[in-house]
Scaffold this motif. Structure first.
Motif, short mmCIF file in Angstrom:
data_model
loop_
_atom_site.label_atom_id
_atom_site.label_comp_id
_atom_site.label_asym_id
_atom_site.label_seq_id
_atom_site.Cartn_x
_atom_site.Cartn_y
_atom_site.Cartn_z
N MET A 1 18.57 27.91 11.42
CA MET A 1 18.92 29.25 10.95
C MET A 1 19.54 30.07 12.08
O MET A 1 20.58 30.70 11.91
CB MET A 1 17.67 29.96 10.42
N PHE A 2 18.93 30.02 13.27
CA PHE A 2 19.49 30.75 14.40
C PHE A 2 20.84 30.19 14.82
O PHE A 2 21.74 30.93 15.22
CB PHE A 2 18.51 30.77 15.58
N ALA A 3 21.02 28.88 14.74
CA ALA A 3 22.30 28.26 15.08
C ALA A 3 23.37 28.73 14.10
O ALA A 3 24.50 29.04 14.51
CB ALA A 3 22.17 26.74 15.05
N ALA A 4 23.05 28.80 12.82
CA ALA A 4 24.01 29.26 11.82
C ALA A 4 24.38 30.72 12.05
O ALA A 4 25.55 31.11 11.95
CB ALA A 4 23.45 29.06 10.41
N ILE A 5 23.40 31.57 12.37
CA ILE A 5 23.66 32.98 12.64
C ILE A 5 24.53 33.11 13.89
O ILE A 5 25.48 33.90 13.92
CB ILE A 5 22.33 33.75 12.80
N GLY A 6 24.22 32.30 14.91
CA GLY A 6 25.02 32.33 16.14
C GLY A 6 26.45 31.90 15.89
O GLY A 6 27.40 32.50 16.41
N LEU A 7 26.63 30.85 15.10
CA LEU A 7 27.96 30.36 14.77
C LEU A 7 28.74 31.41 13.99
O LEU A 7 29.92 31.65 14.26
CB LEU A 7 27.88 29.06 13.97
N ALA A 8 28.07 32.06 13.04
CA ALA A 8 28.73 33.12 12.27
C ALA A 8 29.13 34.27 13.18
O ALA A 8 30.23 34.83 13.06
CB ALA A 8 27.81 33.61 11.15
N GLY A 9 28.27 34.63 14.10
CA GLY A 9 28.58 35.71 15.05
C GLY A 9 29.75 35.36 15.94
O GLY A 9 30.63 36.20 16.20
N MET A 10 29.79 34.13 16.42
CA MET A 10 30.91 33.70 17.28
C MET A 10 32.21 33.71 16.47
O MET A 10 33.28 34.08 17.00
CB MET A 10 30.65 32.31 17.84
N THR A 11 32.17 33.33 15.21
CA THR A 11 33.37 33.31 14.36
C THR A 11 33.90 34.73 14.19
O THR A 11 35.11 34.96 14.26
CB THR A 11 33.04 32.70 12.99
N VAL A 12 33.02 35.71 13.98
CA VAL A 12 33.44 37.09 13.83
C VAL A 12 34.07 37.61 15.12
O VAL A 12 35.11 38.27 15.10
CB VAL A 12 32.25 37.98 13.41
N VAL A 13 33.47 37.28 16.27
CA VAL A 13 34.01 37.73 17.55
C VAL A 13 35.38 37.13 17.81
O VAL A 13 36.33 37.81 18.22
CB VAL A 13 33.03 37.41 18.70
N VAL A 14 35.53 35.82 17.59
CA VAL A 14 36.80 35.14 17.84
C VAL A 14 37.87 35.68 16.89
O VAL A 14 39.01 35.93 17.29
CB VAL A 14 36.65 33.60 17.68
N ALA A 15 37.51 35.90 15.63
CA ALA A 15 38.48 36.45 14.67
C ALA A 15 38.90 37.85 15.06
O ALA A 15 40.06 38.24 14.93
CB ALA A 15 37.89 36.44 13.26
N GLY A 16 37.99 38.65 15.58
CA GLY A 16 38.30 40.01 16.02
C GLY A 16 39.24 40.00 17.21
O GLY A 16 40.11 40.86 17.34
N ARG A 17 39.08 39.05 18.13
CA ARG A 17 39.95 38.98 19.32
C ARG A 17 41.37 38.55 18.93
O ARG A 17 42.34 38.98 19.52
CB ARG A 17 39.39 37.98 20.34
N LYS A 18 41.48 37.66 17.94
CA LYS A 18 42.81 37.19 17.53
C LYS A 18 43.60 38.35 16.88
O LYS A 18 44.80 38.42 17.01
CB LYS A 18 42.68 36.04 16.55
N ARG A 19 42.93 39.24 16.17
CA ARG A 19 43.60 40.38 15.54
C ARG A 19 44.06 41.40 16.57
O ARG A 19 45.04 42.08 16.39
CB ARG A 19 42.66 41.06 14.55
N ALA A 20 43.29 41.50 17.64
CA ALA A 20 43.60 42.54 18.63
C ALA A 20 44.72 42.19 19.53
O ALA A 20 45.65 41.72 19.63
CB ALA A 20 42.39 42.81 19.49
#
Length: 131
Positions: A112-131
């Protein structure tokens, strides 16, 4: 002869008794006609020693020289009676179910923590690509 129970004897709080110490134990399935031996573990010699005992209906009284491990050994007839009563759930002996121990849900929590961490990393990486 079969070992039917082992108990670890230790004092609760300060022990002020004197040895030899006479103790009576409730041992389900034994009768006054059962052949019973009580063995006490001698910590100094590292050996099991036969202890003087008397048998009653459901009780065994032993004379102990120390507090340690104590094993109750009975004849095959008595052991068969105890095992039959335990396995069928009838008679005076009742079986108990041990509670589950350990950490059975550990892997689920880690996943569960691994999935939450992966989801968080995906959001961060997607946010950097937009910026």
């Amino acid at each position: 002869m079969t070992v039917i129970d082992v108990k670890y004897l230790y004092p609760y709080g300060a022990f002020s008794g004197k040895f030899p110490l006479t103790m009576t134990f409730n041992v389900t399935g034994v009768t006054s006609s059962s052949k019973v031996q009580v063995l006490a573990y001698n910590d100094e010699t590292g050996q099991w020693e036969v202890v003087e005992c008397t048998v009653g209906n459901g009780t065994v009284t032993a004379v102990l020289n120390s507090l340690s491990l104590v094993a109750f050994v009975v004849d095959g007839k008595t052991a068969g009676t105890i095992n039959t009563a335990t396995s069928t759930g009838s008679g005076s002996n009742t079986s108990t179910v041990s509670p589950k121990t350990g950490e059975g849900n550990t892997m689920m929590i880690v996943a569960m923590f691994a999935a939450i961490g992966l989801a968080g990393m995906t959001v961060v990486v997607a946010g950097r690509k937009r910026a």
